[in-house]
Design a protein around this motif. Structure first.
Motif, PDB file in Angstrom:
ATOM      1  N   UNK A  64       0.799  -1.224   0.000  1.00 28.81           N
ATOM      2  CA  UNK A  64       0.000   0.000   0.000  1.00 28.81           C
ATOM      3  C   UNK A  64       0.831   1.272   0.000  1.00 28.81           C
ATOM      4  N   UNK A  65       1.943   1.261   0.708  1.00 33.47           N
ATOM      5  CA  UNK A  65       2.711   2.501   0.869  1.00 33.47           C
ATOM      6  C   UNK A  65       3.502   2.806  -0.396  1.00 33.47           C
ATOM      7  N   UNK A 116      -1.996   9.429   1.197  1.00 34.10           N
ATOM      8  CA  UNK A 116      -2.884   9.462   0.029  1.00 34.10           C
ATOM      9  C   UNK A 116      -3.389   8.086  -0.401  1.00 34.10           C
ATOM     10  N   UNK A 117      -2.814   7.018   0.162  1.00 37.60           N
ATOM     11  CA  UNK A 117      -3.136   5.690  -0.369  1.00 37.60           C
ATOM     12  C   UNK A 117      -3.906   4.821   0.609  1.00 37.60           C
ATOM     13  N   UNK A 118      -4.080   5.295   1.849  1.00 39.69           N
ATOM     14  CA  UNK A 118      -4.676   4.477   2.895  1.00 39.69           C
ATOM     15  C   UNK A 118      -3.723   3.401   3.409  1.00 39.69           C
ATOM     16  N   UNK A 119      -2.432   3.552   3.133  1.00 38.67           N
ATOM     17  CA  UNK A 119      -1.454   2.659   3.751  1.00 38.67           C
ATOM     18  C   UNK A 119      -1.527   2.845   5.267  1.00 38.67           C
TER      19      UNK A 119
ATOM     20  N   UNK B  55       3.970  10.494  -5.018  1.00 48.06           N
ATOM     21  CA  UNK B  55       2.721  11.085  -4.570  1.00 48.06           C
ATOM     22  C   UNK B  55       3.037  12.405  -3.897  1.00 48.06           C
ATOM     23  N   UNK B  73       0.572  -0.825  -6.835  1.00 46.52           N
ATOM     24  CA  UNK B  73      -0.126  -1.027  -5.567  1.00 46.52           C
ATOM     25  C   UNK B  73      -1.424  -1.798  -5.793  1.00 46.52           C
ATOM     26  N   UNK B  78      -3.798  -3.936  -3.088  1.00 46.65           N
ATOM     27  CA  UNK B  78      -4.230  -2.914  -2.135  1.00 46.65           C
ATOM     28  C   UNK B  78      -5.340  -2.071  -2.739  1.00 46.65           C
ATOM     29  N   UNK B  80      -6.454   1.251  -3.141  1.00 43.00           N
ATOM     30  CA  UNK B  80      -5.866   2.580  -2.985  1.00 43.00           C
ATOM     31  C   UNK B  80      -6.967   3.588  -2.658  1.00 43.00           C
ATOM     32  N   UNK B  81      -6.673   4.484  -1.718  1.00 43.09           N
ATOM     33  CA  UNK B  81      -7.662   5.485  -1.317  1.00 43.09           C
ATOM     34  C   UNK B  81      -7.934   6.473  -2.447  1.00 43.09           C
ATOM     35  N   UNK B  83      -7.779   9.674  -2.729  1.00 44.16           N
ATOM     36  CA  UNK B  83      -6.777  10.710  -2.997  1.00 44.16           C
ATOM     37  C   UNK B  83      -5.718  10.198  -3.982  1.00 44.16           C
ATOM     38  N   UNK B  84      -5.248   8.992  -3.733  1.00 49.14           N
ATOM     39  CA  UNK B  84      -4.234   8.413  -4.604  1.00 49.14           C
ATOM     40  C   UNK B  84      -4.768   8.168  -6.004  1.00 49.14           C
ATOM     41  N   UNK B 154       4.757  -4.328  -3.382  1.00 46.99           N
ATOM     42  CA  UNK B 154       5.331  -3.601  -4.518  1.00 46.99           C
ATOM     43  C   UNK B 154       6.808  -3.918  -4.595  1.00 46.99           C
TER      44      UNK B 154
END
Ligand code: SF4
Ligand code: SF4
Ligand code: SF4
Lengths: 260, 304
Positions: A64-65, A116-119, B55, B73, B78, B80-81, B83-84, B154
């Motif tokens: 995720x990160x 920004x990714x929810x990591x 990012x 990702x 995952x 991804x939220x 925002x991403x 990743x």
């Protein structure tokens, strides 16, 4: 242009075409194996390295990160850093080492908000629910409290004092007249912020925050503790003890016990 | 035989040095400007752009994310939220307009390193070395995504020298030069233009975006071409020029349509005959009759 898979016109060019494909696929496989091995290796994080609040288990975190460092930038303290190229932490990922700078447990959790990714999981809105690790009193032989002294520093600095860490009284068998106040961590409350480890007065901390998977034991699935089951059910799970008639050797004179 | 070690002499003579370096100067300015945007925050405490190229957040409102990394990702499983995802979408739309590999020529910090390596290699006439197929990077791109799927992490980001370099520059880590140096030496002695021209999966990804992008180079005045070969000499992806410049007799339009073209504009700079311009991919009408060239031109050698 070389390598372009154009329609083969003769056996020879078809052979060359297939050869090129095989070579490319082979190269890709070798490349994939190297990358994959690196990916797997990087999943074993050194035990003293902690992730910011809201990070899931290491595998999920590395999926995720994206290593942008926005969490690092928005942390108001020098807590978080991005891992350097050389080192045993996956390159570019955010971490902290409690003994150096612990997490101050900000009420508004800016690091999580920045991600920004929810990591760092945005569902974490109360910092007391963070589980960055688990404090463990790792060395009874050096902890001052365990020698019967009243250091208590780890207890006093805990942001969740008397919840995440309590002092449990024990008899001091060395003096025979005093108490030992055992710093005792409760895993249902400890956030793993690391303030206790940071504050421990010893040269090397006797209490340390470890990743939860290292710090926590687990009882077997099938295992039941009788007194807990009894409390849950309100009564004993097995019928009351039955009184069997005592079989005495012939001619014995001992009077049988139990109610008549 | 013309000395092609210093291409662009004719253009300098006819247009002047500045005009003959216009796009190169703009490109360098863009590369340093973007780096400066990221560095102003950590150096002065005034935050215009936070984060790094994978990012970032600009002026506290505009999220941008590298779609190549976000895709990794997603491949790793995952969710991804928003925002991403929004950040990646904005970036995709931008490069679909200006050309995918504009990332390579105007943004990517590694380009400075590989351009320097290429310049040095030419100066000392070093051998080109290993030249893998141009499709190698597409295989690499596919492998990166499959590895993410298989390992669930990743994995490529443990090795990706491009994101590592930018992160190291912005976060000032001590080993900032190691990855840049590794790629520099690889390009210099193992494979000239090997990284950006053949292997980089990130370049391959942006090249795919570029296959449909709007802004393109066009060899609009190709009938004026005098075969000086300077454009082939400076182009980082020389194979993309051939169909556009030499396509008149096969009925191919003058627009460079290949996604490999980085839109760096260096061909515009070095052409003394002003054959090239920036235009859109829609201005690719069939060549006119009087453009037909009678004598067959020699097939150009692929420049390094
Ligand atoms: S909770 Fe606060 S101190 Fe802790 S890592 Fe996040 S921003 Fe930093
Ligand atoms: S903000 Fe999120 S994605 Fe960026 S480095 Fe921190 S944890 Fe990783
Ligand atoms: S090919 Fe890769 S390293 Fe080269 S400029 Fe493009 S993204 Fe950067």
């Amino acid at each position: 242009m070389t390598g372009k898979p154009s329609a083969p016109t003769s056996t020879q060019s078809r052979r060359r075409f297939l050869g090129n494909i095989a070579r490319a696929a082979g190269g890709a496989c070798a490349f994939g194996l190297v990358v994959g091995i690196f990916g797997r290796q990087a999943q074993s994080l050194p035990a003293q390295v902690l992730r910011p609040p809201g990070a899931g288990n290491e595998n999920d975190f590395l999926a995720a990160c994206v290593r942008c460092g926005l969490c690092v930038r928005d942390c108001p303290y020098p807590t978080l850093s991005l891992a350097d190229v050389a080192g045993d932490i996956p390159v570019g990922t955010p971490y902290f080492i409690a003994r150096n700078v612990p997490c101050e447990m900000c009420d508004d959790i800016p690091c999580v908000k920045a991600c920004p990714t929810n990591a760092l999981d945005s569902k974490l809105t109360n910092i007391d629910d963070a589980r960055m690790g688990l404090a463990v009193l790792i060395d009874n032989e050096t902890c001052l409290n365990m020698q019967g002294l009243r250091c208590d520093v780890c207890h006093r600095v805990c942001p969740l004092i008397n919840e995440a860490i309590t002092l449990e009284m024990q008899h001091n068998t060395r003096t025979g007249a005093h108490a030992i106040f055992v710093p005792t961590v409760h895993s249902d409350k400890c956030t793993g912020c690391g303030k206790c480890e940071r504050a421990c007065v010893l040269d090397k901390a006797a209490i340390r925050v470890l990743p939860r998977y290292l710090a926590k034991g687990s009882i077997g699935e099938h295992y039941r503790l009788g007194w807990i089951e009894k409390e849950l059910k309100g009564e004993s799970l097995v019928p009351a003890v039955q009184d069997m008639p005592d079989r005495l050797p012939f001619g014995s004179t001992i009077a049988p016990r139990g109610p008549k | 035989m013309k000395n092609n070690k210093f291409p662009g002499q004719d253009a300098i003579a006819s247009k002047g040095w500045l005009v003959a370096h216009k796009w190169l100067l703009l490109r360098r300015a863009s590369q340093f400007f973007i780096l400066a945007l990221f560095l102003i925050g950590p150096l002065t405490g005034v935050w215009i752009v936070k984060g790094n190229l994978t990012s970032s957040l600009t002026l506290g409102v505009l999220p941008l994310s590298d779609p190549f990394v976000i895709l990794q990702s997603l491949s790793a499983g995952h969710v991804v939220a928003a925002t991403g995802l929004i950040g990646a979408a904005i970036v995709i739309v931008f490069y679909m307009l200006v050309g995918g590999r504009v990332y390579c020529s105007f943004v990517c910090p590694m380009n400075l390193v590989t351009d320097a390596s290429r310049w040095l290699a030419k100066k000392f006439d070093l051998p080109k070395g290993w030249q893998p197929s141009r499709h190698a990077r597409l295989w690499a791109l596919g492998t990166v995504m499959i590895t993410a799927m298989v390992t669930g992490v990743m994995a490529w980001e443990m090795l990706n020298p491009v994101t590592m370099l930018h992160r190291a520059l912005v976060y000032g880590t001590s080993t900032v030069w190691t990855v840049a140096l590794a790629v520099f030496i690889f390009d210099l002695v193992v494979s000239r233009r090997g990284w950006c021209g053949h292997l980089c999966p990130m370049g391959a990804f942006y090249g795919l975006l570029g296959r449909a992008s709007v802004l393109r180079i066009s060899a609009i005045k190709r009938k004026d071409c005098n075969d000086c070969m300077d454009c082939f000499e400076v182009c980082p992806e020389a194979h993309v020029i051939t169909p556009a410049l030499r396509g008149a007799d096969t009925g191919t339009g003058p627009v460079v349509v290949s996604g490999d073209c980085t839109n760096c504009g260096r061909c515009i700079d070095v052409c003394a005959k002003d054959v090239f311009i920036f235009t859109t991919r829609f201005k690719n009408e069939a060549p006119e009759k009087n453009e037909q060239i009678t004598d067959k031109k020699p097939t150009p050698q692929r420049a390094a």
